[in-house]
Design a protein around this motif. Structure first.
Motif, PDB file in Angstrom:
ATOM      1  N   THR A  42      24.520  11.684  35.206  1.00  0.00           N
ATOM      2  CA  THR A  42      23.118  11.274  35.360  1.00  0.00           C
ATOM      3  C   THR A  42      22.220  11.715  34.213  1.00  0.00           C
ATOM      4  N   LEU A  43      22.360  12.949  33.745  1.00  0.00           N
ATOM      5  CA  LEU A  43      21.486  13.466  32.685  1.00  0.00           C
ATOM      6  C   LEU A  43      22.239  13.655  31.364  1.00  0.00           C
ATOM      7  N   ARG A  44      23.302  12.894  31.175  1.00  0.00           N
ATOM      8  CA  ARG A  44      24.047  12.982  29.917  1.00  0.00           C
ATOM      9  C   ARG A  44      23.113  12.633  28.758  1.00  0.00           C
ATOM     10  N   GLY A  45      23.141  13.467  27.715  1.00  0.00           N
ATOM     11  CA  GLY A  45      22.273  13.249  26.560  1.00  0.00           C
ATOM     12  C   GLY A  45      20.933  13.955  26.653  1.00  0.00           C
ATOM     13  N   LYS A  46      20.591  14.530  27.825  1.00  0.00           N
ATOM     14  CA  LYS A  46      19.361  15.294  27.995  1.00  0.00           C
ATOM     15  C   LYS A  46      19.615  16.762  27.646  1.00  0.00           C
ATOM     16  N   THR A  47      18.596  17.414  27.113  1.00  0.00           N
ATOM     17  CA  THR A  47      18.712  18.831  26.743  1.00  0.00           C
ATOM     18  C   THR A  47      17.705  19.652  27.529  1.00  0.00           C
ATOM     19  N   ILE A  48      18.192  20.707  28.174  1.00  0.00           N
ATOM     20  CA  ILE A  48      17.350  21.580  28.996  1.00  0.00           C
ATOM     21  C   ILE A  48      17.434  23.002  28.458  1.00  0.00           C
ATOM     22  N   VAL A  49      16.272  23.607  28.233  1.00  0.00           N
ATOM     23  CA  VAL A  49      16.198  24.993  27.764  1.00  0.00           C
ATOM     24  C   VAL A  49      15.801  25.884  28.931  1.00  0.00           C
ATOM     25  N   HIS A  50      16.594  26.909  29.184  1.00  0.00           N
ATOM     26  CA  HIS A  50      16.272  27.904  30.208  1.00  0.00           C
ATOM     27  C   HIS A  50      15.691  29.124  29.490  1.00  0.00           C
ATOM     28  N   PHE A  51      14.402  29.349  29.670  1.00  0.00           N
ATOM     29  CA  PHE A  51      13.673  30.389  28.941  1.00  0.00           C
ATOM     30  C   PHE A  51      13.196  31.422  29.955  1.00  0.00           C
ATOM     31  N   PHE A  52      13.926  32.540  30.085  1.00  0.00           N
ATOM     32  CA  PHE A  52      13.654  33.533  31.117  1.00  0.00           C
ATOM     33  C   PHE A  52      13.194  34.843  30.490  1.00  0.00           C
ATOM     34  N   TYR A  53      11.939  35.204  30.769  1.00  0.00           N
ATOM     35  CA  TYR A  53      11.367  36.454  30.282  1.00  0.00           C
ATOM     36  C   TYR A  53      11.597  37.595  31.261  1.00  0.00           C
ATOM     37  N   GLU A  54      12.080  37.289  32.458  1.00  0.00           N
ATOM     38  CA  GLU A  54      12.365  38.299  33.467  1.00  0.00           C
ATOM     39  C   GLU A  54      13.803  38.156  33.930  1.00  0.00           C
ATOM     40  N   ALA A  55      14.334  39.260  34.440  1.00  0.00           N
ATOM     41  CA  ALA A  55      15.703  39.239  34.958  1.00  0.00           C
ATOM     42  C   ALA A  55      15.817  38.279  36.133  1.00  0.00           C
ATOM     43  N   SER A  56      16.955  37.609  36.237  1.00  0.00           N
ATOM     44  CA  SER A  56      17.189  36.665  37.328  1.00  0.00           C
ATOM     45  C   SER A  56      18.679  36.452  37.498  1.00  0.00           C
ATOM     46  N   ALA A  99      10.338  21.544  18.560  1.00  0.00           N
ATOM     47  CA  ALA A  99      10.774  20.872  17.340  1.00  0.00           C
ATOM     48  C   ALA A  99      12.256  20.505  17.389  1.00  0.00           C
ATOM     49  N   MET A 100      12.980  21.142  18.311  1.00  0.00           N
ATOM     50  CA  MET A 100      14.405  20.836  18.477  1.00  0.00           C
ATOM     51  C   MET A 100      14.636  19.763  19.543  1.00  0.00           C
ATOM     52  N   SER A 101      13.545  19.171  20.054  1.00  0.00           N
ATOM     53  CA  SER A 101      13.575  18.016  20.966  1.00  0.00           C
ATOM     54  C   SER A 101      14.243  18.258  22.314  1.00  0.00           C
ATOM     55  N   PRO A 102      13.882  19.327  23.037  1.00  0.00           N
ATOM     56  CA  PRO A 102      14.382  19.445  24.408  1.00  0.00           C
ATOM     57  C   PRO A 102      13.656  18.453  25.309  1.00  0.00           C
ATOM     58  N   ASP A 103      14.280  18.095  26.407  1.00  0.00           N
ATOM     59  CA  ASP A 103      13.640  17.210  27.372  1.00  0.00           C
ATOM     60  C   ASP A 103      12.885  17.981  28.446  1.00  0.00           C
ATOM     61  N   LEU A 104      13.327  19.217  28.703  1.00  0.00           N
ATOM     62  CA  LEU A 104      12.702  20.008  29.760  1.00  0.00           C
ATOM     63  C   LEU A 104      12.924  21.488  29.477  1.00  0.00           C
ATOM     64  N   ILE A 105      11.927  22.299  29.799  1.00  0.00           N
ATOM     65  CA  ILE A 105      12.037  23.753  29.688  1.00  0.00           C
ATOM     66  C   ILE A 105      11.854  24.359  31.071  1.00  0.00           C
ATOM     67  N   VAL A 106      12.816  25.176  31.499  1.00  0.00           N
ATOM     68  CA  VAL A 106      12.696  25.946  32.734  1.00  0.00           C
ATOM     69  C   VAL A 106      12.262  27.348  32.326  1.00  0.00           C
ATOM     70  N   MET A 107      11.124  27.793  32.841  1.00  0.00           N
ATOM     71  CA  MET A 107      10.540  29.043  32.335  1.00  0.00           C
ATOM     72  C   MET A 107      10.221  30.025  33.447  1.00  0.00           C
ATOM     73  N   ARG A 108      10.639  31.269  33.270  1.00  0.00           N
ATOM     74  CA  ARG A 108      10.210  32.383  34.119  1.00  0.00           C
ATOM     75  C   ARG A 108       9.484  33.391  33.241  1.00  0.00           C
ATOM     76  N   HIS A 109       8.340  33.864  33.735  1.00  0.00           N
ATOM     77  CA  HIS A 109       7.528  34.800  32.955  1.00  0.00           C
ATOM     78  C   HIS A 109       6.848  35.803  33.872  1.00  0.00           C
ATOM     79  N   SER A 110       6.629  37.000  33.376  1.00  0.00           N
ATOM     80  CA  SER A 110       6.002  38.054  34.175  1.00  0.00           C
ATOM     81  C   SER A 110       4.505  37.853  34.337  1.00  0.00           C
TER      82      SER A 110
END
Length: 308
Positions: A42-56, A99-110
């Protein structure tokens, strides 16, 4: 199917129709995790960045598994391995990632509001995986799915949320989502761990553990978030467990078919007695399983092939 939004930053302002769309989509995607080969293109070719500033553990792993089961390419970053340690600002870090063209960023922050700040500066989709003590929308949605699967509905249920309400982003997302879907929410915890004017969130405040669990259909227990405490707000964990922990004796006042939930990690013997955490009422592992389905649904609905 698609959502009427580009981001999922919180459940505040998300309609009952949108929540139902996410839950129904998650139901349809659950069977993928039961296949011998747990992957669809379904999401072939999509790029997702997981950006976690806190432990998980659960949230990060769940999002990564969800993305990979939909065949997306994933990149995982943490604050300790990013240029933030060299003084780069959050926005500059995000713009470099963009600039690296991700489609979505998943972010956790304090810090509360960090994903919202990011959403104002970069055009790709963003999912808030927990921001400070503000919201945790995907956890709220998976809790709603878990309850709906157990009870067959969400409207008219009596749900009690017990523990550290002040510092719990899960509690806020749960309260918002449950109110939107027609449940009645009661909260209980040490007065020092209840937000000022908590009633304005649309909840009833119980005066005792017995009152909190009385006739409850669902009980959601929360851990004390000691990493967020700056003052001593209760005498000891032992006293907390005695007054605010859930044991077998409390369940007699709840509905006979009551279910117990907890977003994890569980501090056994503090907020939950082991026999309750492992008992037939417990849906804790169901929450974890449903988390993968809900996060697959969010990824699909936000950046899938049918989205605008």
């Amino acid at each position: 199917m698609s959502l009427k939004r580009r981001n999922m930053l919180g459940l505040y302002g998300v309609s009952a129709e949108e929540i139902t769309t996410v839950l129904d989509t998650a139901e349809s995607l659950r069977e993928i995790s039961a296949r011998p080969i747990k992957k669809v293109p379904t999401l072939r070719g999509k790029t997702i960045v997981h950006f976690f500033y806190e432990a998980s553990t659960r949230t990060r792993t769940s999002f990564e598994i969800a993305a990979k089961r939909l065949s997306a390419d994933t990149v995982s970053l943490s604050a300790s391995t990013s240029s933030l340690t060299k003084g780069e600002t959050l926005i500059d870090t995000a713009k470099n990632l963009l600039a690296m063209s991700p489609d979505l960023i998943v972010m956790r922050h304090s810090q509360s509001g960090a994903p919202h700040l990011l959403a104002k500066h970069i055009p790709c989709s963003i999912i808030n995986a927990g921001d400070g003590a503000h919201e945790h929308p995907s956890q709220g949605l998976l809790d709603l799915l878990t309850i709906r699967r157990a009870k067959g509905r969400l409207d008219g249920l009596k749900v009690s949320i017990i523990g550290d309400i002040t510092h719990s982003r899960v509690a806020r997302s749960d309260i918002i989502g449950l109110n939107t879907m027609g449940s009645q929410v009661t909260v209980y915890g040490p007065r020092t761990l209840l937000p000022p004017a908590v009633e304005t969130l649309g909840v009833r405040v119980a005066g005792s553990m017995e009152e909190a669990v009385q006739d409850a259909d669902v009980i959601i227990m929360l851990r004390v978030q000691q990493e967020r405490l700056t003052d001593v707000l209760f005498p000891s964990l032992r006293e907390y467990a005695q007054r605010f922990g859930l044991g077998l004796r409390h369940l007699k006042a709840a509905k006979p078919d009551v279910v117990i939930m907890h977003p994890g990690p569980v501090n056994r013997g503090v907020e939950l007695a082991p026999e309750v955490a492992d008992g037939p009422w417990s849906l804790i592992l169901d929450q974890v399983a449903n988390g993968v389905a809900v996060r697959m649904a969010l990824l699909y609905l936000l950046i899938g092939p049918e989205t605008p």
